[in-house]
Design a protein around this motif. Structure first.
Motif, PDB file in Angstrom:
ATOM      1  N   HIS A 259      33.637 -38.561  -4.770  1.00  0.00           N
ATOM      2  CA  HIS A 259      34.462 -38.930  -3.633  1.00  0.00           C
ATOM      3  C   HIS A 259      33.678 -38.631  -2.346  1.00  0.00           C
ATOM      4  CE1 HIS A 259      38.224 -38.116  -6.338  1.00  0.00           C
ATOM      5  NE2 HIS A 259      37.628 -39.260  -6.614  1.00  0.00           N
ATOM      6  N   PRO A 260      34.103 -39.130  -1.208  1.00  0.00           N
ATOM      7  CA  PRO A 260      33.386 -38.822   0.038  1.00  0.00           C
ATOM      8  C   PRO A 260      33.286 -37.314   0.267  1.00  0.00           C
ATOM      9  CG  PRO A 260      34.931 -40.611   0.392  1.00  0.00           C
ATOM     10  CD  PRO A 260      35.217 -40.079  -0.979  1.00  0.00           C
ATOM     11  N   PHE A 261      32.126 -36.876   0.747  1.00  0.00           N
ATOM     12  CA  PHE A 261      31.983 -35.470   1.095  1.00  0.00           C
ATOM     13  C   PHE A 261      32.946 -35.109   2.223  1.00  0.00           C
ATOM     14  CE2 PHE A 261      27.316 -34.643  -0.343  1.00  0.00           C
ATOM     15  CZ  PHE A 261      27.768 -34.164  -1.559  1.00  0.00           C
ATOM     16  N   PRO A 262      33.447 -33.875   2.224  1.00  0.00           N
ATOM     17  CA  PRO A 262      34.284 -33.418   3.335  1.00  0.00           C
ATOM     18  C   PRO A 262      33.428 -33.023   4.536  1.00  0.00           C
ATOM     19  CG  PRO A 262      33.951 -31.626   1.802  1.00  0.00           C
ATOM     20  CD  PRO A 262      33.268 -32.829   1.193  1.00  0.00           C
ATOM     21  N   THR A 263      34.087 -32.677   5.607  1.00  0.00           N
ATOM     22  CA  THR A 263      33.400 -32.122   6.772  1.00  0.00           C
ATOM     23  C   THR A 263      33.687 -30.630   6.857  1.00  0.00           C
ATOM     24  OG1 THR A 263      35.265 -32.588   8.245  1.00  0.00           O
ATOM     25  CG2 THR A 263      33.551 -34.289   8.044  1.00  0.00           C
ATOM     26  N   MET A 264      32.763 -29.916   7.462  1.00  0.00           N
ATOM     27  CA  MET A 264      32.953 -28.488   7.739  1.00  0.00           C
ATOM     28  C   MET A 264      32.555 -28.247   9.183  1.00  0.00           C
ATOM     29  SD  MET A 264      31.047 -25.084   6.127  1.00  0.00           S
ATOM     30  CE  MET A 264      31.895 -25.055   4.549  1.00  0.00           C
ATOM     31  N   ARG A 265      33.374 -27.463   9.883  1.00  0.00           N
ATOM     32  CA  ARG A 265      33.047 -27.137  11.272  1.00  0.00           C
ATOM     33  C   ARG A 265      33.489 -25.716  11.580  1.00  0.00           C
ATOM     34  NH1 ARG A 265      37.769 -27.996  14.466  1.00  0.00           N
ATOM     35  NH2 ARG A 265      39.436 -28.986  13.232  1.00  0.00           N
ATOM     36  N   LEU A 266      32.877 -25.168  12.593  1.00  0.00           N
ATOM     37  CA  LEU A 266      33.245 -23.851  13.101  1.00  0.00           C
ATOM     38  C   LEU A 266      34.228 -24.036  14.257  1.00  0.00           C
ATOM     39  CD1 LEU A 266      29.687 -22.268  13.104  1.00  0.00           C
ATOM     40  CD2 LEU A 266      31.588 -21.574  11.634  1.00  0.00           C
ATOM     41  N   VAL A 267      35.344 -23.336  14.192  1.00  0.00           N
ATOM     42  CA  VAL A 267      36.365 -23.498  15.223  1.00  0.00           C
ATOM     43  C   VAL A 267      36.275 -22.431  16.301  1.00  0.00           C
ATOM     44  CG1 VAL A 267      37.957 -24.702  13.714  1.00  0.00           C
ATOM     45  CG2 VAL A 267      38.051 -22.198  13.845  1.00  0.00           C
ATOM     46  N   ARG A 268      35.332 -21.499  16.153  1.00  0.00           N
ATOM     47  CA  ARG A 268      35.152 -20.434  17.138  1.00  0.00           C
ATOM     48  C   ARG A 268      33.674 -20.159  17.288  1.00  0.00           C
ATOM     49  NH1 ARG A 268      34.717 -14.578  17.063  1.00  0.00           N
ATOM     50  NH2 ARG A 268      34.427 -14.751  14.801  1.00  0.00           N
ATOM     51  N   HIS A 269      33.247 -19.885  18.488  1.00  0.00           N
ATOM     52  CA  HIS A 269      31.855 -19.514  18.739  1.00  0.00           C
ATOM     53  C   HIS A 269      31.773 -17.992  18.719  1.00  0.00           C
ATOM     54  CE1 HIS A 269      27.873 -19.134  20.317  1.00  0.00           C
ATOM     55  NE2 HIS A 269      27.751 -20.430  20.576  1.00  0.00           N
ATOM     56  N   ALA A 270      31.301 -17.454  17.606  1.00  0.00           N
ATOM     57  CA  ALA A 270      31.171 -16.000  17.481  1.00  0.00           C
ATOM     58  C   ALA A 270      30.100 -15.501  18.438  1.00  0.00           C
ATOM     59  CB  ALA A 270      30.818 -15.622  16.049  1.00  0.00           C
ATOM     60  N   ASP A 271      30.279 -14.277  18.923  1.00  0.00           N
ATOM     61  CA  ASP A 271      29.319 -13.765  19.904  1.00  0.00           C
ATOM     62  C   ASP A 271      28.009 -13.300  19.277  1.00  0.00           C
ATOM     63  OD1 ASP A 271      30.196 -11.472  18.676  1.00  0.00           O
ATOM     64  OD2 ASP A 271      31.049 -10.555  20.480  1.00  0.00           O
ATOM     65  N   SER A 272      27.962 -13.199  17.940  1.00  0.00           N
ATOM     66  CA  SER A 272      26.706 -12.886  17.261  1.00  0.00           C
ATOM     67  C   SER A 272      26.812 -13.346  15.818  1.00  0.00           C
ATOM     68  CB  SER A 272      26.396 -11.387  17.314  1.00  0.00           C
ATOM     69  OG  SER A 272      27.106 -10.690  16.310  1.00  0.00           O
ATOM     70  N   ILE A 273      25.706 -13.351  15.124  1.00  0.00           N
ATOM     71  CA  ILE A 273      25.683 -13.762  13.723  1.00  0.00           C
ATOM     72  C   ILE A 273      26.493 -12.804  12.864  1.00  0.00           C
ATOM     73  CG2 ILE A 273      23.593 -12.457  13.095  1.00  0.00           C
ATOM     74  CD1 ILE A 273      24.473 -16.067  11.951  1.00  0.00           C
ATOM     75  N   ASP A 274      26.777 -11.623  13.364  1.00  0.00           N
ATOM     76  CA  ASP A 274      27.497 -10.605  12.600  1.00  0.00           C
ATOM     77  C   ASP A 274      29.008 -10.725  12.691  1.00  0.00           C
ATOM     78  OD1 ASP A 274      25.054  -9.183  11.900  1.00  0.00           O
ATOM     79  OD2 ASP A 274      24.987  -8.571  13.997  1.00  0.00           O
ATOM     80  N   ASN A 275      29.515 -11.602  13.532  1.00  0.00           N
ATOM     81  CA  ASN A 275      30.947 -11.573  13.833  1.00  0.00           C
ATOM     82  C   ASN A 275      31.720 -12.797  13.383  1.00  0.00           C
ATOM     83  OD1 ASN A 275      30.832  -9.022  14.989  1.00  0.00           O
ATOM     84  ND2 ASN A 275      30.265  -9.835  16.998  1.00  0.00           N
ATOM     85  N   TYR A 276      31.178 -13.538  12.414  1.00  0.00           N
ATOM     86  CA  TYR A 276      31.938 -14.675  11.876  1.00  0.00           C
ATOM     87  C   TYR A 276      32.939 -14.195  10.830  1.00  0.00           C
ATOM     88  CZ  TYR A 276      28.776 -17.905  14.206  1.00  0.00           C
ATOM     89  OH  TYR A 276      28.081 -18.606  15.163  1.00  0.00           O
ATOM     90  N   ARG A 277      34.035 -14.939  10.728  1.00  0.00           N
ATOM     91  CA  ARG A 277      35.075 -14.662   9.739  1.00  0.00           C
ATOM     92  C   ARG A 277      35.366 -15.943   8.970  1.00  0.00           C
ATOM     93  NH1 ARG A 277      37.502 -12.799  14.717  1.00  0.00           N
ATOM     94  NH2 ARG A 277      38.887 -14.623  14.594  1.00  0.00           N
ATOM     95  N   ILE A 278      35.981 -15.791   7.810  1.00  0.00           N
ATOM     96  CA  ILE A 278      36.296 -16.974   7.006  1.00  0.00           C
ATOM     97  C   ILE A 278      37.215 -17.918   7.767  1.00  0.00           C
ATOM     98  CG2 ILE A 278      38.234 -15.842   5.844  1.00  0.00           C
ATOM     99  CD1 ILE A 278      35.772 -18.473   4.371  1.00  0.00           C
ATOM    100  N   GLU A 279      38.044 -17.380   8.649  1.00  0.00           N
ATOM    101  CA  GLU A 279      38.953 -18.225   9.417  1.00  0.00           C
ATOM    102  C   GLU A 279      38.235 -19.131  10.410  1.00  0.00           C
ATOM    103  OE1 GLU A 279      40.868 -14.739   7.761  1.00  0.00           O
ATOM    104  OE2 GLU A 279      39.223 -14.870   9.237  1.00  0.00           O
ATOM    105  N   ASP A 280      36.969 -18.855  10.679  1.00  0.00           N
ATOM    106  CA  ASP A 280      36.202 -19.676  11.614  1.00  0.00           C
ATOM    107  C   ASP A 280      35.746 -20.996  10.991  1.00  0.00           C
ATOM    108  OD1 ASP A 280      36.371 -17.658  13.533  1.00  0.00           O
ATOM    109  OD2 ASP A 280      34.542 -16.682  12.808  1.00  0.00           O
ATOM    110  N   PHE A 281      35.864 -21.123   9.668  1.00  0.00           N
ATOM    111  CA  PHE A 281      35.389 -22.317   8.964  1.00  0.00           C
ATOM    112  C   PHE A 281      36.570 -23.208   8.596  1.00  0.00           C
ATOM    113  CE2 PHE A 281      32.207 -19.117   8.450  1.00  0.00           C
ATOM    114  CZ  PHE A 281      30.996 -19.795   8.468  1.00  0.00           C
ATOM    115  N   VAL A 282      36.481 -24.449   8.982  1.00  0.00           N
ATOM    116  CA  VAL A 282      37.511 -25.424   8.637  1.00  0.00           C
ATOM    117  C   VAL A 282      36.863 -26.570   7.877  1.00  0.00           C
ATOM    118  CG1 VAL A 282      39.133 -27.130   9.533  1.00  0.00           C
ATOM    119  CG2 VAL A 282      39.039 -24.848  10.553  1.00  0.00           C
ATOM    120  N   VAL A 283      37.410 -26.866   6.707  1.00  0.00           N
ATOM    121  CA  VAL A 283      36.951 -27.997   5.897  1.00  0.00           C
ATOM    122  C   VAL A 283      38.054 -29.040   5.886  1.00  0.00           C
ATOM    123  CG1 VAL A 283      36.422 -28.741   3.537  1.00  0.00           C
ATOM    124  CG2 VAL A 283      35.345 -26.686   4.481  1.00  0.00           C
TER     125      VAL A 283
END
Length: 298
Positions: A259-283
């Motif tokens: 099937h067509p591949f989905p899209t993935m995007r980040l909904v928040r710009h974390a202030d560093s590579i250490d501060n991302y959370r699973i909630e920041d990823f939307v598929v």
């Protein structure tokens, strides 16, 4: 244009038809080929979350976020409902204590008992430790991820933008030596971030799908931190194999139409590579075929 997922399906078919069959470390046996490559273009937002079976992409992203913490104990993973690393410490516990504890009980003790987790939940100096705290011969620790982010920002034409986990001096202490062991990055003149990930060994039915998602999530985070756009993900494998108890499932998967591949995007710009959370990823747009169940070989 042919669906990019066929690169993966063609690889499985090649292993089924032409793979070398032999006994492996686990005793289960594999059918394998040596040397493989697939390429996925992330620039349009679509990402390689396989559609010919359901891939639990949040689990793969959570694992990548855990790697970035430098963590090496499964307690943090289990508290986040990620169970993909339990098999190795559970096997060690059973072997060393003689107690044939079931997985659910073992995991509950890891979550609830810090002392038990410290003794039996430790994986040794695996990925996160090497990525964030590689111990040099001078006794100093080296944060390969922080160095990578800084280089992406300040010297994107560098050919030294990589990190790896195959620390020869610490392999014996690892529950499992690193499979996806080298990540190298490349920035185009128009600001696209490409990644080449080399994997020395890959379980094609169970592991590859997670590796694609984890590498993609990391590429999106790094691109955002460096003010770049995602480009191409190039995946290279050494020993690409199917376990002999996965052959029927593999044959089933290659009959399915992607099937067509989905899209993935980040909904928040974390202030560093250490501060991302699973909630920041939307598929969005993920409509896979049914899951395919198979046992992990330990």
């Amino acid at each position: 244009m042919r669906h990019p997922e066929y690169q993966y399906l063609d690889l499985i078919e090649r292993v089924l038809d032409h793979g070398d069959e032999r006994v492996d470390r686990t005793g289960v046996g594999t059918r394998s080929i040596f040397g493989a490559m697939v390429r996925f273009d992330l620039s349009g937002g679509q990402v390689p979350i396989l559609t010919t079976k359901r891939v639990y992409w949040k689990t793969a992203v959570k694992e990548m976020l855990w790697f970035l913490t430098g963590g090496t104990n499964i307690q943090a993973l289990l508290r986040d409902n990620v169970r993909i690393w339990t098999d190795w410490p559970l096997a060690t516990y059973r072997r060393e204590t003689g107690e044939q504890i079931d997985q659910e009980t073992f995991e509950r003790r890891i979550v609830e008992d810090d002392a038990f987790a410290a003794r039996w939940g430790e994986l040794g100096p695996v990925y996160g430790k090497q990525w964030r705290r590689w111990l040099g011969t001078d006794g100093q620790e080296h944060d390969q991820i922080a160095t990578l982010v800084e280089t992406l920002r300040t010297n994107p034409a560098s050919r030294r933008m990589l990190f790896h986990a195959w620390n020869v001096g610490e392999l014996s202490g690892m529950a499992l030596p690193p499979c996806h062991m080298v990540y190298q990055y490349h920035v185009t003149s128009d600001g696209r971030l490409n990644c080449l990930m080399f994997q020395r060994s890959v379980d094609l039915l169970l592991g590859a799908a997670f590796n694609y998602v984890g590498a993609t999530a990391l590429q999106l985070m790094l691109a955002q931190q460096a003010g770049l756009q995602p480009g191409e993900l190039v995946w290279v494998a050494g020993d690409a194999h199917l376990y002999l108890n996965h052959l029927d499932q593999a044959r089933e998967q290659i009959t399915r139409t992607p099937h067509p591949f989905p899209t993935m995007r980040l909904v928040r710009h974390a202030d560093s590579i250490d501060n991302y959370r699973i909630e920041d990823f939307v598929v969005e747009g993920y409509a896979p075929h049914a899951a395919i169940k198979a046992d992990v070989a330990v």
